[in-house]
Structures are given as C-alpha cells and as structure tokens.
Design an enzyme around this catalytic site. Structure first.
Site, PDB file in Angstrom:
ATOM      1  N   ASP A 147      30.595  45.392  46.843  1.00 22.31           N
ATOM      2  CA  ASP A 147      31.563  44.511  46.221  1.00 22.31           C
ATOM      3  C   ASP A 147      32.911  45.234  46.229  1.00 22.31           C
ATOM      4  OD1 ASP A 147      32.442  42.317  44.513  1.00 22.31           O
ATOM      5  OD2 ASP A 147      30.342  42.184  43.919  1.00 22.31           O
ATOM      6  N   ASP A 154      35.914  40.396  45.808  1.00 23.51           N
ATOM      7  CA  ASP A 154      36.053  39.690  44.537  1.00 23.51           C
ATOM      8  C   ASP A 154      37.403  38.962  44.437  1.00 23.51           C
ATOM      9  OD1 ASP A 154      34.712  39.595  41.785  1.00 23.51           O
ATOM     10  OD2 ASP A 154      36.702  40.321  41.231  1.00 23.51           O
ATOM     11  N   GLU A 189      35.414  36.015  48.134  1.00 27.68           N
ATOM     12  CA  GLU A 189      35.212  35.057  47.034  1.00 27.68           C
ATOM     13  C   GLU A 189      36.539  34.359  46.801  1.00 27.68           C
ATOM     14  OE1 GLU A 189      33.780  34.873  42.376  1.00 27.68           O
ATOM     15  OE2 GLU A 189      35.249  36.339  43.048  1.00 27.68           O
ATOM     16  N   HIS A 235      25.615  35.895  40.368  1.00 27.31           N
ATOM     17  CA  HIS A 235      25.598  36.434  39.008  1.00 27.31           C
ATOM     18  C   HIS A 235      26.551  35.688  38.064  1.00 27.31           C
ATOM     19  CE1 HIS A 235      29.032  38.063  41.024  1.00 27.31           C
ATOM     20  NE2 HIS A 235      29.521  38.479  39.869  1.00 27.31           N
ATOM     21  N   ASP A 236      27.331  34.751  38.589  1.00 33.75           N
ATOM     22  CA  ASP A 236      28.259  33.984  37.747  1.00 33.75           C
ATOM     23  C   ASP A 236      27.768  32.564  37.492  1.00 33.75           C
ATOM     24  OD1 ASP A 236      30.094  36.087  37.713  1.00 33.75           O
ATOM     25  OD2 ASP A 236      31.115  35.372  39.523  1.00 33.75           O
TER      26      ASP A 236
HETATM   27  C1  NOJ Z   1      34.385  37.271  40.065  1.00 36.18           C
HETATM   28  C2  NOJ Z   1      33.111  37.979  39.767  1.00 36.18           C
HETATM   29  O1  NOJ Z   1      32.081  37.408  40.497  1.00 36.18           O
HETATM   30  C3  NOJ Z   1      32.910  37.902  38.283  1.00 36.18           C
HETATM   31  O2  NOJ Z   1      31.635  38.341  37.880  1.00 36.18           O
HETATM   32  C4  NOJ Z   1      33.990  38.694  37.622  1.00 36.18           C
HETATM   33  O3  NOJ Z   1      33.908  38.539  36.231  1.00 36.18           O
HETATM   34  C5  NOJ Z   1      35.382  38.253  38.077  1.00 36.18           C
HETATM   35  N1  NOJ Z   1      35.461  38.001  39.476  1.00 36.18           N
HETATM   36  C6  NOJ Z   1      36.400  39.308  37.754  1.00 36.18           C
HETATM   37  O4  NOJ Z   1      36.209  40.430  38.570  1.00 36.18           O
END
Ligand code: NOJ
Length: 562
Positions: A101, A202, A259, A332-333
């Site tokens: 990441d 990210d 992302e 994970h989100d």
């Molecule tokens: C996206 C990530 O997937 C998430 O878990 C994170 O909280 C935010 N970006 C900030 O880095």
C-alpha cells in the site's frame, strides 16, 4: 507475427490482506507478518497470484497504518524488516507477488517531516505540508474532513492551520513541492528494489489540490463544505502520476492500482490508458456508493440492481481495449458483500458464490478481500466501545452531539461501518486467529463460518473462488472478451454475455431470493444447450424456452463457434 506480451496483472487475481486481522503468530492479539507467512500455503491452495498488503509501515495507528510515521520501517507489532523480506521470498516460491500500500496523500503527524514542518514557519520541511494562515480566527476554508469535523487543524505556535482530509493525525502532503515528490519517489524505489510486485495507491487522485482552496458547497443537513471538486482529480494529477511513472514505475514490471474515489469512467480512461503511463487500473467507488444517499455513506439506501448493472456496464465499456478495470465487492473499508448485496441469513453460501461468479466473469483484475472466500459476514456489536475504527467513532460522536438517537446511528454502523470487514479472520471453530485477546472482537459465528470447515467441504465457497481463479488461467475469453449486458431492466437477474474470437459465454445471476424466469428468447442459443463452466447449484435446468432461475442461482454457459 510479433506477439505482444500480455501484462501479467491482466490475468492475475489479487488477495487483499489486512495484516492486523489476518493471523497473529505471537499471541499479542494483533496479526503480523509471521502470521501471514504461516498462511501462504492456504493462499497458494486458493490460487491467487498477488497479495495486496494493507500498510505494514511504522505507524501510531490512528487509522490502522494509513497514518505512516516512517515509510522505511516495519510496524513493530507486525515484525521486522527481516520478516518482510522473508515474506517476499516465501511468497515468490509459491508464485505470489507482494503489492504494498502506498499512502502518500498524507503521513502521520508523528512523521519526522511533520514534526519539523510544524516547528517553525522557516523550517526546511514547512512546505512538505499544506499550511495556511488563520483568517480572523476561522479556518482557511469550510471543507469538512472525511473523518468528521473541519479539514483544518489550528497550530497555536505559528498561528496557522494545516489541511487534513482525513483525521487530524493525518496531515496532507504538499505535492506542489518538488523536494517532497522526490523523497516519495526515492522511497518507492527502495521498496521496489526489495522485490515487491507493485503498489496499491491510497486515495491517489487526491494529491493535487486546487491551490486556491475555494470553499465547497454545503449540502443539506451537512455542517461543512464539500471540498471534493477541489481535491479529487485535481489540476496536476496527471502530471504527478506521469512524473512518478517516469522516475520510478516504468523501470519495473509491476502492478499499480490507484484508489480513486470520485473518478468517473471517462477519467479512468485517461488514468489507465497505457499510452499515458499513469496507473494500470483504478478502484472506482461508483458501484459501492449505490446503496447510500447522495452526500453521505451513512445514509443507507436499498440497492437497485438495475443501477448496479448499468454502472458496471458503463465501466466495462469505457475501459474495454483502452484501459483496464479492477473488480471488487469488498475491501477493508467496505461492509461484507454477502451481508450487503447477498443474503447472509437463509442463502449465505449460495449468494456468496453467486456474487463471486458474477464479479469474476467481468473483464478486469479481480480482488478478493480476506474472508470473502469463507463467506464472512457483517457484525453487530451492541456497544459503541467495541468499535475500533476512527471513522465510525468520530461519526458516532458527531451525530450524538447533533442529537441523533444511538439506535439509529448503530443501524448505519451495522450496515456500513468499516469494522465489519476488520474482525479477525475465522480460521477454526474457535477462531484460530490468536491465542491472546484480539484487538477487535471476533464475529460470533466462527463456529459455523471458518477456513477449516470450507477446506473440508469440496462444495464450499472457497472452492468456487479456487475454480474461478483457475478458469481465468485457462480461458482467454475471461481476460479479453467483450461485454454485453442483457435484460438491463430486469430487477433481479444480472445477465451478460462475453465474446472472444469464436466463443461466447453467457452469465446468469439471480440477486434475489425469488424464483425468477429467464426467457431464452433474449439469447439465441441456436439449439445448443451450452456447456456449464461453473454454477452454484448442482445442475442448472436449461431445457425449455423459459428457464427457472432459483434463489441466488448463478451459472456460466459456454457456447461454441458462432
Ligand atoms: C483509504 C483507505 O483505504 C482507508 O482505509 C483510509 O482510512 C483512507 N484512505 C486514508 O488513508
């Protein structure tokens, strides 16, 4: 004829590991790198080609590693650099690459750069971050943070504010500043030289901000302005990505996935067109936002399958032969997909398999999130104190202050909270994740849903994923075929066709618990019943003009020469 070499990541399947919750090797309740190493045989059996490792860098864990204190050190709780190197080597022995990441929109406020930067207006590191002077004691603009509250934090010592799109312990880096960019490129090279297989980047489309930082529109029922038009896909984003490519990425044969919340298919065509040399693929959020209100993910709405189909169709067409799609239901989100678009009550197994089949037959690189292959489900903790995620905790506090009832906030958390995805992997009937106390509660259904059980049952969800991964290796049509949506307005059936050279595949998936009718008049099968490639019920009943598609049934039929 010269055969152009196909990029390996187009035929790969990626497995995402959230290390904190994957496997704990030393009993401290926190997953770690030796834990990951101990499960490589399991992943090899599943057949994945790549592991995307959520951040393992040194971090004070305000946002579980997405707040990095030192980009070139491993988080102590996870192990050492030696463990990391061992992981790369052992994964390689099994044909698996490790993708890291890359979190470079922000650092932790404990990063040495920020400690320096905040110390004085004259610091050499001042411009590494985004500082603005205080305006009559008000923040420089009205932007809200994605983790609640203002996006600005005041520093009394210098009477100025710094920008943090996420928590106040995650100050945004200033990409306008060339020395900062060069530091990032150096750091990326350090990891690539260790032999990693690429980066998941990210919120990478947030790194270029409109320098004027204008106020955002305040949407109804919101306290802060929406700054996203000024930081998503900002003015210099393509310049920065191309520079990163030129200075670092093009020298390695790696996978890159950005992302990108708020990136449209049109923008994704630019980001992923190989001629532009930016990234291989992006994570879109559009299909994940369909069950939310327009301005807030916590505003839970039922999913309209027609919208989901049209959205995925748009992305399939936009990137076909131009860029490349990533395919995902989970990370994970996001809440667990079987609890979200499937049915985790009466049809958990069959709906989990349906979702897998429906996604993996699209064009793009699929991502599996840990536990998805077990059909892991969402959790419902009674007490807010059992939750760990900063986004959830901040939102809860803010909404309580606004007078919103506990029960109503909890319903949003049950549906959308990120901790749904972060409870420990369920390895055995008793959990098997740790011998200690896990950092976050296990889901209570581990006796029923666990890896031991799926491995022992050859008709399990695990083996559906295994088969899907294998099919991708054997059939070019999955990687290269075109996509055509059939029955776009059907409320419950997702039906599409893939076509490549002389082969055609038909994919039928029922997203409901109803018996649905599929009328063969929509697909000309020319007296051929096709060959079943994969299915989640024993034998799809294909005879006759009208076929009954059972609850959450999914199957793929191959038809020969057309
Ligand atoms: C996206 C990530 O997937 C998430 O878990 C994170 O909280 C935010 N970006 C900030 O880095």
């Amino acid at each position: 004829m010269i055969q152009l070499r196909e990029s390996w990541w187009k035929r790969s399947v990626v497995y995402q590991i959230y290390p904190r919750s994957f496997m704990d090797s030393n009993g401290d309740g926190i997953g770690d790198l030796q834990g990951v190493i101990s499960k490589l045989n399991y992943l090899e059996k599943l057949g994945v080609d790549v592991i995307w490792l959520s951040p393992v860098y040194d971090s004070p864990n305000d946002d579980n590693g997405y707040d990095i204190r030192d980009y070139q050190a491993i988080m102590q709780e996870f192990g050492t650099m030696k463990d990391f190197e061992q992981l790369i080597d052992e994964a390689k022995l099994r044909g698996i690459r490790i993708v890291m990441d890359l979190v470079v929109n922000h650092t932790s406020n404990e990063h040495a750069w920020f400690v320096e930067s905040r110390s004085s207006k004259n610091s050499k590191y001042r411009d590494y971050y985004i500082w603005r002077d205080s305006k009559d004691e008000h923040p420089p603009n009205n932007w809200g943070s994605i983790f609640s509250g203002s996006a600005w934090e005041k520093e009394d010592a210098t009477n100025s504010y710094y920008l943090h799109l996420f928590s106040k312990k995650q100050p945004d880096l200033n990409w306008e500043h060339e020395p900062l960019r060069n530091e990032i490129y150096k750091m990326m090279t350090y990891w690539l030289d260790k032999g990693i297989g690429g980066f998941r980047m990210d919120v990478i489309n947030f790194i270029s901000k409109d320098e004027k930082l204008p106020n955002g529109v305040v949407h109804s029922e919101q306290q802060y302005g929406d700054g996203s038009p000024y930081f998503m896909n900002g003015p210099k984003i393509h310049t920065y990505l191309q520079e990163m490519n030129e200075k670092v990425l093009r020298h390695y044969d790696v996978l890159t996935v950005g992302e990108m919340p708020g990136a449209s298919p049109e923008e994704a065509r630019i980001y992923t067109n190989s001629a532009n040399q930016e990234v291989n693929m992006v994570f879109t959020f559009e299909h994940m936002d369909l069950d939310s209100g327009p301005h807030e993910k916590w505003d839970v709405q039922p999913l309209d399958l027609v919208e989901l189909k049209l959205n995925l169709e748009k992305w399939q067409h936009a990137l076909h032969q131009i860029g490349w799609n990533s395919l995902y239901w989970n990370n994970h989100d996001q809440p667990r997909i079987v609890s979200r678009f499937g049915n985790d009550k009466d049809y958990r197994e069959v709906s989990a398999k349906m979702l897998a089949i429906c996604l993996h037959m699209l064009q793009g690189t699929p991502y599996i999130y840990q536990g998805e292959e077990l059909g892991m489900t969402n959790v419902r903790f009674e007490n807010i104190s059992d939750y760990r995620d900063i986004e959830t905790l901040n939102m809860y506090k803010e909404k309580r202050q606004q007078g919103i009832a506990h029960e109503s906030i909890m319903e949003s958390i049950y549906a959308k909270g990120r901790d749904n995805a972060r409870t420990p992997m369920q390895w055995t009937v008793d959990g098997g994740f740790t011998t200690g106390t896990p950092w976050i509660e296990m889901n209570t259904n581990t006796a029923k849903i666990n890896a031991e059980q799926v491995l022992a049952d050859e008709s399990s969800i695990f083996y559906t994923y295994q088969k899907l991964i294998k099919l991708r290796k054997e059939h070019d049509i999955i990687t290269n075929g075109s996509f055509q949506l059939l029955l776009p307005n059907h409320p419950n059936l997702f039906v599409y066709k893939r076509q490549f050279e002389e082969e055609e595949w038909l994919i039928v998936a029922n997203f409901s618990k109803e018996m649905e009718q599929f009328d063969w008049n929509v697909y000309d099968r020319r007296n051929d019943n096709g060959k079943v490639i994969i299915a989640n019920y024993e034998t799809p009943e294909i005879e006759g003009d009208i076929m009954i598609v059972r609850p959450y049934e999914a199957f793929v039929l191959a038809f020969g020469r057309r």
